[in-house]
Design a protein around this motif. Structure first.
Motif, mmCIF file in Angstrom:
data_model
loop_
_atom_site.group_PDB
_atom_site.id
_atom_site.type_symbol
_atom_site.label_atom_id
_atom_site.label_comp_id
_atom_site.label_asym_id
_atom_site.label_seq_id
_atom_site.Cartn_x
_atom_site.Cartn_y
_atom_site.Cartn_z
ATOM 1 N N ILE A 32 -13.194 -59.768 3.315
ATOM 2 C CA ILE A 32 -13.188 -58.525 4.084
ATOM 3 C C ILE A 32 -11.832 -57.840 4.046
ATOM 4 N N ASP A 33 -10.755 -58.605 4.268
ATOM 5 C CA ASP A 33 -9.447 -58.009 4.551
ATOM 6 C C ASP A 33 -8.529 -57.847 3.354
ATOM 7 N N MET A 34 -8.733 -58.631 2.315
ATOM 8 C CA MET A 34 -7.757 -58.635 1.234
ATOM 9 C C MET A 34 -7.707 -57.306 0.484
ATOM 10 N N TYR A 35 -8.844 -56.621 0.427
ATOM 11 C CA TYR A 35 -8.854 -55.372 -0.333
ATOM 12 C C TYR A 35 -8.557 -54.137 0.514
ATOM 13 N N LEU A 36 -8.282 -54.318 1.815
ATOM 14 C CA LEU A 36 -8.046 -53.183 2.698
ATOM 15 C C LEU A 36 -6.904 -52.279 2.222
ATOM 16 N N PRO A 37 -5.747 -52.834 1.795
ATOM 17 C CA PRO A 37 -4.690 -51.922 1.320
ATOM 18 C C PRO A 37 -5.107 -51.111 0.097
ATOM 19 N N ALA A 38 -6.158 -51.553 -0.597
ATOM 20 C CA ALA A 38 -6.591 -50.874 -1.822
ATOM 21 C C ALA A 38 -7.604 -49.766 -1.567
ATOM 22 N N LEU A 39 -8.066 -49.583 -0.330
ATOM 23 C CA LEU A 39 -9.105 -48.585 -0.079
ATOM 24 C C LEU A 39 -8.703 -47.181 -0.533
ATOM 25 N N PRO A 40 -7.511 -46.696 -0.195
ATOM 26 C CA PRO A 40 -7.136 -45.361 -0.701
ATOM 27 C C PRO A 40 -7.110 -45.296 -2.230
ATOM 28 N N THR A 49 -15.242 -40.526 -1.679
ATOM 29 C CA THR A 49 -14.708 -40.131 -0.383
ATOM 30 C C THR A 49 -14.410 -41.360 0.473
ATOM 31 N N GLU A 50 -13.609 -41.150 1.511
ATOM 32 C CA GLU A 50 -13.257 -42.250 2.404
ATOM 33 C C GLU A 50 -14.487 -42.875 3.079
ATOM 34 N N PRO A 51 -15.410 -42.066 3.631
ATOM 35 C CA PRO A 51 -16.590 -42.692 4.269
ATOM 36 C C PRO A 51 -17.408 -43.548 3.309
ATOM 37 N N LEU A 52 -17.543 -43.106 2.054
ATOM 38 C CA LEU A 52 -18.317 -43.898 1.103
ATOM 39 C C LEU A 52 -17.615 -45.207 0.759
ATOM 40 N N VAL A 53 -16.304 -45.184 0.640
ATOM 41 C CA VAL A 53 -15.575 -46.422 0.376
ATOM 42 C C VAL A 53 -15.646 -47.349 1.579
ATOM 43 N N ALA A 241 -10.974 -48.163 9.484
ATOM 44 C CA ALA A 241 -10.194 -46.913 9.557
ATOM 45 C C ALA A 241 -8.696 -47.144 9.395
ATOM 46 N N ALA A 242 -8.222 -48.361 9.689
ATOM 47 C CA ALA A 242 -6.778 -48.619 9.705
ATOM 48 C C ALA A 242 -6.066 -48.285 8.404
ATOM 49 N N PRO A 243 -6.587 -48.641 7.223
ATOM 50 C CA PRO A 243 -5.837 -48.342 5.988
ATOM 51 C C PRO A 243 -5.542 -46.856 5.814
ATOM 52 N N PHE A 244 -6.493 -46.007 6.177
ATOM 53 C CA PHE A 244 -6.297 -44.567 5.999
ATOM 54 C C PHE A 244 -5.392 -43.988 7.083
ATOM 55 N N ILE A 245 -5.591 -44.413 8.339
ATOM 56 C CA ILE A 245 -4.785 -43.881 9.440
ATOM 57 C C ILE A 245 -3.335 -44.308 9.313
ATOM 58 N N MET A 246 -3.106 -45.583 9.047
ATOM 59 C CA MET A 246 -1.733 -46.087 8.993
ATOM 60 C C MET A 246 -0.971 -45.559 7.786
ATOM 61 N N ARG A 247 -1.664 -45.354 6.692
ATOM 62 C CA ARG A 247 -0.979 -44.880 5.488
ATOM 63 C C ARG A 247 -0.817 -43.367 5.495
ATOM 64 N N GLU A 248 -1.867 -42.631 5.880
ATOM 65 C CA GLU A 248 -1.833 -41.186 5.774
ATOM 66 C C GLU A 248 -1.247 -40.513 7.016
ATOM 67 N N GLN A 249 -1.548 -41.055 8.205
ATOM 68 C CA GLN A 249 -1.043 -40.434 9.426
ATOM 69 C C GLN A 249 0.333 -40.956 9.815
ATOM 70 N N TYR A 250 0.540 -42.266 9.641
ATOM 71 C CA TYR A 250 1.809 -42.859 10.045
ATOM 72 C C TYR A 250 2.729 -43.137 8.864
ATOM 73 N N GLY A 251 2.266 -42.933 7.663
ATOM 74 C CA GLY A 251 3.129 -43.049 6.487
ATOM 75 C C GLY A 251 3.558 -44.450 6.125
ATOM 76 N N LEU A 252 2.777 -45.479 6.500
ATOM 77 C CA LEU A 252 3.147 -46.851 6.171
ATOM 78 C C LEU A 252 2.841 -47.144 4.707
ATOM 79 N N ASN A 253 3.714 -47.924 4.077
ATOM 80 C CA ASN A 253 3.425 -48.356 2.715
ATOM 81 C C ASN A 253 2.578 -49.629 2.758
#
Length: 303
Positions: A32-40, A49-53, A241-253
């Protein structure tokens, strides 16, 4: 009289058991979690699109849930080791195919299959605890097992980020395939059968459906399962939702995302370690309700 395998009594033997079963149960959280950073990156590479991924995450959860409904009764009929090995091999095959997915639909379908395979490790490991322990011993073992399993969601995003630094998101599924193969070796050489033939049940549809009906009519089971389901529903809403919010809204790498995600998982696992201590004084149902003051639930209570 039915023969019940004796659970390990020594600390070292129990530690080994928890380590082996924990490594098996960890496959689900890693999946479940290992591919989360790869969603974008998947969104960009598959031109979707994000919802489809995010549906690929839903697919893995769907597979995990449905798989347990089938693999649980199957393991009750044929023993624990065969479903464990077959399910893990299915996970390996699905992981390899995920690495070559050409569109998001194909990836989502394969994630369902991947979840089905991972369900075998989860349901069989927990069933083996039931085979070997009962009562507070079982609850304590599951708590320790949860701690071992909890290392997976802490490390998974960081591990995924490290893989992404070396290659594409497809490599993440390659790593999952390798981990699955390693667990097949563990299942073959380090897991003994815990359900003797005389304790096995029939895998015919009618007895299985009857057993499911009995479970659904159990009010305590339905209440506790509903609470757990609602709690995990909020967790997975955050996960998707975390990968998109943290990377796009908060700018985390990738590395920062892995650390933030791991902190939340660490807090969850730390809390589970209080469970064995609390179970010495409270029954599980009363601790969940928290407001129960009956002497039967709280032996130390004096009105």
């Amino acid at each position: 009289m039915d023969a019940t395998p004796a659970g390990p009594t020594g600390r070292l033997d129990r530690f080994r058991l928890v380590l082996v079963l924990g490594s098996l149960v960890a496959l689900g959280p890693l999946t479940i979690d290992m591919y989360l950073p790869a969603l974008p990156a998947i969104v960009a590479d598959l031109h979707t699109t994000e919802p489809l991924v995010q549906l690929t995450l839903t697919g893995s959860l769907l597979g995990l849930g449905l798989g347990q409904l089938v693999i649980g009764p199957y393991s009750d009929a044929v023993g624990r080791r065969l479903p464990l090995v077959l399910g893990t091999l299915v996970h390996v095959a699905a992981s390899v195919l995920c690495a070559f997915a050409s569109d998001v639909t194909m990836l989502a379908v394969l994630r369902v299959v991947q979840g089905l395979g991972a369900a075998a490790t989860a349901v069989v490991a927990m069933a083996m605890v039931r085979d070997l322990f009962e009562g507070s011993a079982a609850a304590t073992t599951i708590s320790h097992l949860t701690a071992v399993m909890g290392v997976a969601p802490i490390l998974a995003p960081s591990l995924g980020s490290a893989v992404l630094a070396a290659g594409s998101w497809r490599w993440v599924f390659g790593v999952l395939a390798v981990l699955g193969l390693a667990l097949v070796v563990v299942a073959v050489f380090a897991v003994r059968e815990t359900l003797p033939p005389e304790r096995r049940n029939s895998f015919r549809a009618r007895p299985v459906l009857r057993a499911f009906g009995n479970v659904v009519r159990d009010g305590q089971f339905v209440a506790l399962t509903s609470v757990a389901g609602l709690a995990f529903g909020t967790v997975f809403a955050y996960i998707s939702a975390a990968p998109f919010i943290m990377r796009e809204q908060y700018g985390l790498n990738d590395r920062q995302f892995g650390l933030v995600f791991g902190l939340g998982a660490f807090a969850l696992i730390t809390a589970t370690q209080f469970n064995p201590l609390l179970l010495r004084r409270f029954s599980p149902a009363c601790w969940l309700a928290f407001s129960c003051r009956s002497s039967s639930c709280w032996p130390g209570w004096r009105s």
